[in-house]
Design an enzyme around this catalytic site. Structure first.
Site, PDB file in Angstrom:
ATOM      1  N   THR A 186      65.636 -24.138   9.613  1.00 45.30           N
ATOM      2  CA  THR A 186      66.676 -25.086   9.194  1.00 45.30           C
ATOM      3  C   THR A 186      65.967 -26.364   8.745  1.00 45.30           C
ATOM      4  OG1 THR A 186      68.348 -24.205  10.651  1.00 45.30           O
ATOM      5  CG2 THR A 186      68.562 -26.535  10.131  1.00 45.30           C
TER       6      THR A 186
ATOM      7  N   ARG B 269      80.054 -16.737  11.684  1.00 48.74           N
ATOM      8  CA  ARG B 269      79.471 -17.606  12.710  1.00 48.74           C
ATOM      9  C   ARG B 269      79.004 -18.935  12.076  1.00 48.74           C
ATOM     10  NH1 ARG B 269      74.342 -20.334  13.440  1.00 48.74           N
ATOM     11  NH2 ARG B 269      74.040 -20.645  15.665  1.00 48.74           N
ATOM     12  N   VAL B 270      79.357 -20.023  12.718  1.00 49.65           N
ATOM     13  CA  VAL B 270      78.897 -21.332  12.270  1.00 49.65           C
ATOM     14  C   VAL B 270      78.218 -22.008  13.451  1.00 49.65           C
ATOM     15  CG1 VAL B 270      79.620 -23.590  11.408  1.00 49.65           C
ATOM     16  CG2 VAL B 270      80.746 -21.533  10.559  1.00 49.65           C
TER      17      VAL B 270
ATOM     18  N   GLY C 223      72.029 -23.268  17.843  1.00 50.89           N
ATOM     19  CA  GLY C 223      73.215 -24.006  17.439  1.00 50.89           C
ATOM     20  C   GLY C 223      74.325 -24.076  18.467  1.00 50.89           C
TER      21      GLY C 223
HETATM   22  N1  ASP Z   1      70.767 -24.818  14.287  1.00 51.57           N
HETATM   23  C1  ASP Z   1      70.823 -23.733  13.342  1.00 51.57           C
HETATM   24  C2  ASP Z   1      72.017 -22.871  13.645  1.00 51.57           C
HETATM   25  O1  ASP Z   1      72.293 -22.642  14.799  1.00 51.57           O
HETATM   26  C3  ASP Z   1      69.600 -22.884  13.348  1.00 51.57           C
HETATM   27  C4  ASP Z   1      68.277 -23.606  13.344  1.00 51.57           C
HETATM   28  O2  ASP Z   1      68.219 -24.825  13.461  1.00 51.57           O
HETATM   29  O3  ASP Z   1      67.247 -22.924  13.217  1.00 51.57           O
HETATM   30  O4  ASP Z   1      72.638 -22.371  12.738  1.00 51.57           O
END
Ligand code: ASP
Length: 300
Positions: A169, A197-198, A223
């Site tokens: 990310t 999924r979010v 997340g």
């Molecule tokens: N935080 C992001 C999510 O859960 C993933 C990540 O930061 O690698 O979608």
């Protein structure tokens, strides 16, 4: 008061082989953002430009080269916040836009704060952002990873859920000459995620936050845990009383770990142009530069 810019390219168990391009990509993004700030540009423009560099780099789990979901699609989430006005914009579940950070910024500049899926894509088209085919976002490397996941799906949704910590990310926080602070986050989400999924990344307060009176933050990591502690707002609030951002970042990740057994990372810049970051994963890609140091440093 001073200029500052910090980026992350994801917190997780990034392999030693992947660490080199992650580090290089983060440094390149910081350079592009810094050029804008150093020439008197706005923090908002620096953040957008830096994040776009990483969205266009297949190394990262953002834009092109993101993880595929269980159905074999890339679905993107992003958020943007302007610390001067507290205006914020976010998008989630977007399949047909590569630079969703720009889309999140456009949403911020509209009458809305959050648009999802086809509605966000329709908004993109109406605002001159090109729609592409989802296949253009799927790299051969990520299709291979998706095929491996189909053979042996990652263990999920048990009481003892252990999050996959892949990383990738991206996010950026910047402070400009006017003292305005902006922050942005962009992601393809977790590897082989359930469709729909979010995570935290597009959630204002969890994945991003900025307030000129304190500072700005961008989150990365697991997340579901980050969302439950509203981590970016927690980190910005931890800057109260002009606390050192390094200390505030540390306190944030400590809280994430202790309170919800979370794993991840945070980047922070305060209203005076000091920066801080912290992570409790094996690696996090990061790069930063401030007017004080005048030099870009980065690692993964
Ligand atoms: N935080 C992001 C999510 O859960 C993933 C990540 O930061 O690698 O979608």
């Amino acid at each position: 008061m001073g200029l500052a810019l910090i980026v992350h390219g994801g917190a997780g168990d990034i392999s030693a082989r992947e660490a080199t391009p992650h580090r290089a990509g983060a440094i390149r993004a910081a350079q592009i953002g810094w050029e804008i700030l150093a020439h008197g540009g706005a923090a908002r423009d620096a953040v957008e430009a830096a994040v776009r560099v990483m969205e266009d780099d297949p190394t990262f789990d953002a834009g092109i080269g993101s993880y595929l979901d269980r159905n074999g699609n890339v679905t993107l989430d992003a958020s943007f916040m302007d610390g001067a006005t507290l205006n914020a914009g976010a998008v989630a579940g977007v399949k047909r836009v590569q630079n969703v950070i720009t889309l999140a910024r456009r949403v911020m500049e509209s009458e809305h704060t959050f648009l999802i899926a086809e509605g966000a894509e329709q908004f993109a088209q109406e605002h001159g952002i090109a729609l592409i085919d989802n296949r253009e976002l799927c790299t051969p490397e990520q299709i291979a990873i998706w095929q491996e996941c189909l053979q042996s799906p990652p263990v999920r949704e048990t009481a003892k859920y252990v999050p996959p910590q892949a990383g990738g990310t991206v996010g950026c926080v910047a402070v400009d000459r006017a003292g305005d602070i902006a922050a942005g986050t962009s992601t393809g989400g977790m590897k082989f995620k359930r469709p729909g999924r979010v995570g935290d990344s597009p959630l204002i307060g969890a994945g991003v936050y900025a307030d000129n009176t304190l500072g700005g933050a961008s989150s990365t990591g697991w997340g579901e845990a980050i969302t439950r502690v509203v981590m970016a707002k927690f980190a910005v609030d931890a800057l109260a009383s002009d606390r050192d951002p390094r200390e505030a970042a540390h306190a944030t990740i400590e809280y994430l770990a202790k309170r919800v057994h979370g794993t991840g990372g945070i980047i922070l810049a305060d209203r005076t142009g000091r920066i801080g970051f912290c992570f409790n994963t094996p690696r996090m890609a990061w790069a930063h530069i401030t007017e004080q140091t005048g030099e870009i440093v980065g690692d993964c």
